[in-house]
Design a protein around this motif. Structure first.
Motif, PDB file in Angstrom:
ATOM      1  N   LYS A 142     -15.661  -9.186   7.779  1.00 29.15           N
ATOM      2  CA  LYS A 142     -14.751  -9.491   8.887  1.00 29.15           C
ATOM      3  C   LYS A 142     -13.341  -9.013   8.564  1.00 29.15           C
ATOM      4  CE  LYS A 142     -17.191 -13.534  10.739  1.00 29.15           C
ATOM      5  NZ  LYS A 142     -17.065 -14.973  11.090  1.00 29.15           N
ATOM      6  N   ALA A 143     -12.931  -9.226   7.322  1.00 32.99           N
ATOM      7  CA  ALA A 143     -11.609  -8.748   6.912  1.00 32.99           C
ATOM      8  C   ALA A 143     -11.556  -7.225   6.933  1.00 32.99           C
ATOM      9  CB  ALA A 143     -11.286  -9.270   5.512  1.00 32.99           C
ATOM     10  N   TYR A 144     -12.642  -6.596   6.481  1.00 30.03           N
ATOM     11  CA  TYR A 144     -12.724  -5.131   6.454  1.00 30.03           C
ATOM     12  C   TYR A 144     -12.589  -4.539   7.850  1.00 30.03           C
ATOM     13  CZ  TYR A 144     -14.912  -0.527   5.876  1.00 30.03           C
ATOM     14  OH  TYR A 144     -15.180   0.809   5.902  1.00 30.03           O
ATOM     15  N   GLU A 145     -13.207  -5.195   8.829  1.00 32.00           N
ATOM     16  CA  GLU A 145     -13.130  -4.711  10.207  1.00 32.00           C
ATOM     17  C   GLU A 145     -11.714  -4.805  10.760  1.00 32.00           C
ATOM     18  OE1 GLU A 145     -16.037  -7.100  12.114  1.00 32.00           O
ATOM     19  OE2 GLU A 145     -17.746  -6.051  11.206  1.00 32.00           O
ATOM     20  N   LYS A 146     -10.921  -5.722  10.216  1.00 34.34           N
ATOM     21  CA  LYS A 146      -9.513  -5.845  10.626  1.00 34.34           C
ATOM     22  C   LYS A 146      -8.643  -4.809   9.929  1.00 34.34           C
ATOM     23  CE  LYS A 146      -9.299  -9.554  13.349  1.00 34.34           C
ATOM     24  NZ  LYS A 146      -8.596  -9.595  14.654  1.00 34.34           N
ATOM     25  N   ASP A 147      -8.856  -4.640   8.624  1.00 35.60           N
ATOM     26  CA  ASP A 147      -8.046  -3.694   7.844  1.00 35.60           C
ATOM     27  C   ASP A 147      -8.810  -3.343   6.572  1.00 35.60           C
ATOM     28  OD1 ASP A 147      -6.241  -2.191   6.437  1.00 35.60           O
ATOM     29  OD2 ASP A 147      -4.627  -3.671   6.459  1.00 35.60           O
ATOM     30  N   SER A 148      -9.430  -2.175   6.558  1.00 39.88           N
ATOM     31  CA  SER A 148     -10.270  -1.776   5.425  1.00 39.88           C
ATOM     32  C   SER A 148      -9.460  -1.479   4.174  1.00 39.88           C
ATOM     33  CB  SER A 148     -11.094  -0.547   5.801  1.00 39.88           C
ATOM     34  OG  SER A 148     -10.222   0.559   6.079  1.00 39.88           O
ATOM     35  N   THR A 149      -8.141  -1.341   4.322  1.00 41.48           N
ATOM     36  CA  THR A 149      -7.304  -0.973   3.171  1.00 41.48           C
ATOM     37  C   THR A 149      -6.566  -2.165   2.570  1.00 41.48           C
ATOM     38  OG1 THR A 149      -5.353  -0.488   4.552  1.00 41.48           O
ATOM     39  CG2 THR A 149      -6.933   1.296   4.179  1.00 41.48           C
ATOM     40  N   TYR A 150      -6.824  -3.365   3.084  1.00 31.86           N
ATOM     41  CA  TYR A 150      -6.083  -4.551   2.644  1.00 31.86           C
ATOM     42  C   TYR A 150      -6.275  -4.769   1.147  1.00 31.86           C
ATOM     43  CZ  TYR A 150      -4.334  -9.373   2.700  1.00 31.86           C
ATOM     44  OH  TYR A 150      -3.623 -10.511   2.468  1.00 31.86           O
ATOM     45  N   ILE A 151      -5.174  -5.037   0.455  1.00 35.32           N
ATOM     46  CA  ILE A 151      -5.248  -5.264  -0.991  1.00 35.32           C
ATOM     47  C   ILE A 151      -4.019  -6.032  -1.449  1.00 35.32           C
ATOM     48  CG2 ILE A 151      -4.147  -3.031  -1.485  1.00 35.32           C
ATOM     49  CD1 ILE A 151      -5.738  -2.951  -4.092  1.00 35.32           C
ATOM     50  N   LYS A 200       0.838  -1.212   0.000  1.00 36.17           N
ATOM     51  CA  LYS A 200       0.000   0.000   0.000  1.00 36.17           C
ATOM     52  C   LYS A 200       0.867   1.254   0.000  1.00 36.17           C
ATOM     53  CE  LYS A 200      -2.437  -1.035   3.697  1.00 36.17           C
ATOM     54  NZ  LYS A 200      -2.063  -2.414   4.053  1.00 36.17           N
ATOM     55  N   ASN A 201       2.101   1.101   0.441  1.00 41.95           N
ATOM     56  CA  ASN A 201       3.031   2.232   0.532  1.00 41.95           C
ATOM     57  C   ASN A 201       3.985   2.189  -0.660  1.00 41.95           C
ATOM     58  OD1 ASN A 201       4.747   4.288   1.251  1.00 41.95           O
ATOM     59  ND2 ASN A 201       5.657   3.212   2.991  1.00 41.95           N
ATOM     60  N   GLY A 258      -0.891 -16.836  10.970  1.00 46.12           N
ATOM     61  CA  GLY A 258      -1.759 -16.097  11.876  1.00 46.12           C
ATOM     62  C   GLY A 258      -2.376 -14.869  11.255  1.00 46.12           C
ATOM     63  N   ASP A 259      -2.503 -14.859   9.927  1.00 48.17           N
ATOM     64  CA  ASP A 259      -3.026 -13.696   9.209  1.00 48.17           C
ATOM     65  C   ASP A 259      -4.536 -13.860   9.040  1.00 48.17           C
ATOM     66  OD1 ASP A 259      -3.704 -11.675   7.448  1.00 48.17           O
ATOM     67  OD2 ASP A 259      -1.888 -11.878   6.253  1.00 48.17           O
ATOM     68  N   SER A 260      -5.295 -13.330   9.990  1.00 46.41           N
ATOM     69  CA  SER A 260      -6.748 -13.504   9.941  1.00 46.41           C
ATOM     70  C   SER A 260      -7.375 -12.741   8.771  1.00 46.41           C
ATOM     71  CB  SER A 260      -7.383 -13.057  11.258  1.00 46.41           C
ATOM     72  OG  SER A 260      -7.091 -11.695  11.523  1.00 46.41           O
ATOM     73  N   ILE A 261      -6.771 -11.628   8.379  1.00 50.75           N
ATOM     74  CA  ILE A 261      -7.320 -10.862   7.245  1.00 50.75           C
ATOM     75  C   ILE A 261      -7.260 -11.692   5.979  1.00 50.75           C
ATOM     76  CG2 ILE A 261      -7.114  -8.751   5.882  1.00 50.75           C
ATOM     77  CD1 ILE A 261      -5.724  -7.482   8.305  1.00 50.75           C
ATOM     78  N   ILE A 303     -10.262  -5.944  -0.459  1.00 55.69           N
ATOM     79  CA  ILE A 303     -11.403  -6.060   0.446  1.00 55.69           C
ATOM     80  C   ILE A 303     -12.567  -5.160   0.042  1.00 55.69           C
ATOM     81  CG2 ILE A 303     -12.169  -5.868   2.831  1.00 55.69           C
ATOM     82  CD1 ILE A 303     -10.182  -8.134   2.297  1.00 55.69           C
ATOM     83  N   LEU A 304     -12.273  -3.891  -0.200  1.00 61.58           N
ATOM     84  CA  LEU A 304     -13.349  -2.949  -0.515  1.00 61.58           C
ATOM     85  C   LEU A 304     -14.073  -3.334  -1.803  1.00 61.58           C
ATOM     86  CD1 LEU A 304     -11.716   0.490   0.371  1.00 61.58           C
ATOM     87  CD2 LEU A 304     -13.709  -0.531   1.470  1.00 61.58           C
ATOM     88  N   TYR A 305     -13.304  -3.615  -2.841  1.00 59.22           N
ATOM     89  CA  TYR A 305     -13.936  -3.970  -4.114  1.00 59.22           C
ATOM     90  C   TYR A 305     -14.740  -5.258  -3.973  1.00 59.22           C
ATOM     91  CZ  TYR A 305     -14.843  -4.891  -8.965  1.00 59.22           C
ATOM     92  OH  TYR A 305     -15.491  -5.129 -10.155  1.00 59.22           O
ATOM     93  N   SER A 306     -14.179  -6.238  -3.284  1.00 56.93           N
ATOM     94  CA  SER A 306     -14.857  -7.529  -3.140  1.00 56.93           C
ATOM     95  C   SER A 306     -16.163  -7.393  -2.352  1.00 56.93           C
ATOM     96  CB  SER A 306     -13.924  -8.531  -2.459  1.00 56.93           C
ATOM     97  OG  SER A 306     -12.811  -8.800  -3.284  1.00 56.93           O
ATOM     98  N   LEU A 307     -16.185  -6.489  -1.373  1.00 58.23           N
ATOM     99  CA  LEU A 307     -17.435  -6.229  -0.653  1.00 58.23           C
ATOM    100  C   LEU A 307     -18.496  -5.676  -1.602  1.00 58.23           C
ATOM    101  CD1 LEU A 307     -16.301  -4.805   2.788  1.00 58.23           C
ATOM    102  CD2 LEU A 307     -17.997  -6.610   2.448  1.00 58.23           C
TER     103      LEU A 307
END
Length: 544
Positions: free
Chosen positions: A359-368, A165-166, A331-334, A377-381
């Motif tokens: 559930k993934a969004y609640e952990k990290d809404s920016t995950y990609i 992301k960075n 241990g990567d729940s996202i 995550i956002l697009y898939s939602l």
């Protein structure tokens, strides 16, 4: 007994800890030289990263990673004088097989890297072919300044790989690689590094056009002009030709890479991607070869994509097994939640899929993960909520995706019509038409350029979906007939076409029903054939 080896991150023992990249470079160079030897199986360079500055139980690590030997070391540079200490450990009993201390001037660093690798090979009774010896002994550059810039570029690229992301480290890597080339215009590995940067920028979407992609190939070719035995350059060209839809040439390039470096996991991974939408068993075989040579972050990367291969082929239990194993290892729940969401979507359970993604969004809404949209995550939602008929929430998440996509400089080649549909269903017709038109334009370009998305017939599907929704039935059927030529059909596509609201205008028509039935029959035939292949493959599957 297999001669397999992994290398711990070397420790920098000098006063200036900012020079750790020199130790990492020494470790990587020795490992890179060892990986050229066909008689050795070599674990990738970052596989033992988690053991940096930690206690190391060689016996336990050997069992976990299926390695017979481990190499550890430390490096120091004071002025122009360097010191290297290396130890070779046998994992069966944790005994030290060999230890050596080297001292010399920094100008001798390349010959030191070469001699250490060859000495280790001798200790492992690994045969070194004459051509392998020549490649090991050839210095990568004549300029120590260029080498230092290259190492700094590798350091920044690794930072980016841990957090894509960075983009700042990716830009720094590009700057360092360019400086390396400025000091040695014939530095093949620096061209490879720059090609990797361009590849990442292409995948991010800002530069998602064929001209920018051509720059990746040109940089790889530049590396090969100066050293035609650069395995990584061939692997990058394999990726390039896959994107351009030239499968045979892509496979040829990947195989060239593996001829030169039989331990190059990136080439195996590339072949996994190459076959994922035509021969999933062959895809899985190559992913397994990659997985047997990596650990840590790289293994998580491979297992994530293997889940895509298994899921698309319809082997749901196997997919769940790998996802649970990934959770246990990392241990990567996202990642676990997003994989479960992707799996439910594959099976057509779109409401449940959205719940997992939530559930993934609640952990990290920016995950990609830019390479597979299932891990955005956002697009898939937005996508799964739309297919589940929840248009209001779908638009909510698509709007958030659009805002974050601007920041990430990302676009999607195959999903803007889904956003258009969400706008339409919520009464925003002008915005909807904008995204429908943009998707049609993208499809036209992908088909004209014979991209991999078009060659897999997905561009025809997407264009048909837009035209069907807009009432252009003849255009829709024209593309659907072309799409119906697709031979291998993944499970997710079966459930998509059966539930796709963009085709509601055609839903009961005989020709559309025939195409849907053809799609389902092709999937079922392929699934049964692949089940037989996988039954033979399972007994050889690595213990991940």
């Amino acid at each position: 007994m297999e001669k397999s080896i992994g290398v711990f991150p070397f420790t920098y023992i000098g006063h200036d800890k900012e020079k750790q990249y020199l130790s990492d470079g020494m470790m990587e160079a020795i490992l890179h030289n060892l990986s050229k030897i066909k008689d050795l199986k070599v674990m990738s360079k970052y596989s033992l990263e988690k053991y940096r500055d930690k206690d190391r139980d060689a016996i336990a690590i050997g069992k976990e990673m299926n390695l017979t030997y481990l190499l550890g070391g430390s490096f120091q540079l004071e002025g122009s004088n360097m010191k290297l200490i290396v130890q070779l450990i046998k994992t069966s009993d944790g005994s030290q097989v060999w230890s050596k201390q080297y001292s010399g001037e920094i100008k001798e660093i390349f010959s030191l890297q070469s001699s250490v690798a060859q000495k280790i090979a001798v200790e492992l009774n690994a045969a070194i072919e004459p051509e392998e010896k020549r490649l090991i002994e050839k210095p990568p550059t004549f300029s120590l300044t260029a080498y230092e810039f290259y190492l700094r570029g590798r350091e920044e690229y690794y930072k980016y790989s841990l957090d894509n992301k960075n983009i700042a480290p990716l830009n720094k890597a590009e700057e360092y690689y360019r400086n390396a080339i400025a000091h040695d215009p014939g530095y093949a590995k620096a061209y490879v590094g720059l090609a990797e940067v361009y590849k990442e920028k292409f995948q991010r979407g800002k530069y998602s056009n064929v001209h920018f992609l051509d720059s990746v190939r040109i940089l790889a070719d530049s590396a090969l002009i100066f050293e035609d035995k650069t395995a990584e350059a061939y692997a990058i060209k394999g990726m390039y030709y896959w994107y351009r839809g030239k499968r045979k040439q892509s496979l040829k390039e990947y195989n060239k890479a593996l001829d030169l470096d039989p331990n190059l996991w990136e080439a195996y991974r590339g072949k996994g991607v190459l076959f994922i939408d035509s021969d999933p068993v062959k895809s899985i075989e190559n992913y397994q070869e990659a997985a047997s040579r990596v650990h840590g972050t790289d293994l998580k990367f491979i297992m994530r994509e293997m889940i895509v291969a298994y899921g698309g082929a319809g082997f749901i239990k196997k997919t769940v097994k790998y996802n649970e194993e990934t959770l246990r290892l990392f241990g990567d729940s996202i990642l676990y939640f997003s994989c479960m969401g992707a799996l439910e979507g594959v099976e057509g359970n779109f409401t449940t899929a959205a719940q997992w993604y939530q559930k993934a969004y609640e952990k990290d809404s920016t995950y990609i993960y830019f390479f597979w949209s299932a891990f955005d995550i956002l697009y898939s939602l937005g996508y799964n909520l739309s297919l589940a008929g929840n248009d209001t929430e779908s638009l909510y998440y698509f709007r958030k995706w659009l805002n974050s996509a601007d920041k990430r400089e990302e676009t999607k080649d195959n999903g803007l019509h889904r956003i258009g549909y969400a706008f339409w269903q919520n009464g925003f017709r002008d915005e909807a038409q904008y995204y429908f038109d943009l998707q049609l334009e993208i499809c036209d370009k992908l088909i004209a350029s014979k991209s991999i998305w078009a060659q897999n017939y997905y561009s025809y599907y997407d264009r048909a979906a837009v035209n069907a929704f807009l009432g252009n039935k003849e255009k829709a059927y024209h593309d659907l007939r072309i799409f119906d030529q697709k031979k291998y059909v993944p499970l997710w596509l079966v459930n998509l076409i059966k539930n796709d609201p963009l085709f509601d205008n055609l839903r009961g028509a005989p020709e559309f029903l025939e195409i849907v039935n053809n799609v389902e029959a092709k999937y079922q035939k392929g699934h049964e054939k692949n089940a037989e292949k996988l039954a033979r493959l399972y007994k050889n599957e690595p213990n991940l």
